[in-house]
Write a protein that holds these residues in place. Structure first.
Motif, PDB file in Angstrom:
ATOM      1  N   ARG A  37       0.841  -1.204   0.000  1.00  0.00           N
ATOM      2  CA  ARG A  37       0.000   0.000   0.000  1.00  0.00           C
ATOM      3  C   ARG A  37       0.873   1.250   0.000  1.00  0.00           C
ATOM      4  NH1 ARG A  37      -4.751   2.489   0.607  1.00  0.00           N
ATOM      5  NH2 ARG A  37      -5.129   4.001   2.279  1.00  0.00           N
ATOM      6  N   VAL A  69      -5.409  -0.712   4.712  1.00  0.00           N
ATOM      7  CA  VAL A  69      -6.462  -0.964   3.738  1.00  0.00           C
ATOM      8  C   VAL A  69      -7.807  -1.149   4.446  1.00  0.00           C
ATOM      9  CG1 VAL A  69      -7.271  -2.538   1.937  1.00  0.00           C
ATOM     10  CG2 VAL A  69      -4.855  -1.930   2.075  1.00  0.00           C
ATOM     11  N   ASN A  70      -7.826  -1.910   5.538  1.00  0.00           N
ATOM     12  CA  ASN A  70      -9.093  -2.164   6.247  1.00  0.00           C
ATOM     13  C   ASN A  70      -9.708  -0.872   6.745  1.00  0.00           C
ATOM     14  OD1 ASN A  70      -9.052  -4.920   5.846  1.00  0.00           O
ATOM     15  ND2 ASN A  70      -7.983  -5.320   7.755  1.00  0.00           N
ATOM     16  N   ALA A 117      -9.153   2.135   5.636  1.00  0.00           N
ATOM     17  CA  ALA A 117      -9.437   3.060   4.531  1.00  0.00           C
ATOM     18  C   ALA A 117     -10.760   2.715   3.852  1.00  0.00           C
ATOM     19  CB  ALA A 117      -8.312   3.023   3.514  1.00  0.00           C
ATOM     20  N   SER A 118     -11.203   1.446   3.985  1.00  0.00           N
ATOM     21  CA  SER A 118     -12.431   1.062   3.281  1.00  0.00           C
ATOM     22  C   SER A 118     -13.661   1.182   4.130  1.00  0.00           C
ATOM     23  CB  SER A 118     -12.333  -0.352   2.753  1.00  0.00           C
ATOM     24  OG  SER A 118     -12.029  -1.259   3.777  1.00  0.00           O
TER      25      SER A 118
END
Length: 117
Positions: free
Chosen positions: A102, A113-114, A116-117
């Motif tokens: 990332r 990532v977790n 950010a989503s």
């Protein structure tokens, strides 16, 4: 910082991205100045002349791209500050490491990532 990422390579990637952002800002500033200069020398009425609407749109589009490039530069500067204080590569929300993949794609990432989503 995520395992596998070292401060030197992270700093180099951030500096490279920062240099690119500065070049983009300079280019977009020249473009915006050119559009503004062209509109000043034109007698186009933005409100009533079809060509005027095109000039106004182009000015707004370049101004928007310039604002985005300036935000990117600020994000990269903030990432360099996080690197200096030792928090670069750590998610600001959950505190877990941000994956190296990332950071390679988005060097100024503040979250994993977790989160950010």
């Amino acid at each position: 910082m995520e395992l596998g990422m070292n401060a030197g390579s992270s700093r180099e990637a951030l500096r490279r991205a920062r240099d690119e952002a500065e070049l983009l800002i300079a280019s977009l500033t020249r473009d915006l100045n050119g559009v503004i200069d062209a509109s000043l020398s034109s007698n186009a009425d933005d409100e009533h002349d079809p060509e005027g609407a095109t000039i106004a749109f182009e000015r707004a589009q370049v101004a928007s791209l310039l604002a985005g490039a300036r935000r990117r530069l600020a994000d990269l500067d903030a990432a360099l500050e996080r690197l200096d204080v030792g928090t670069y590569g750590t998610c600001e929300r959950c505190g877990l490491p941000i994956p190296a993949e990332r950071l390679a794609v988005r060097p100024s990432a503040r979250t994993c990532v977790n989160c950010a989503s």
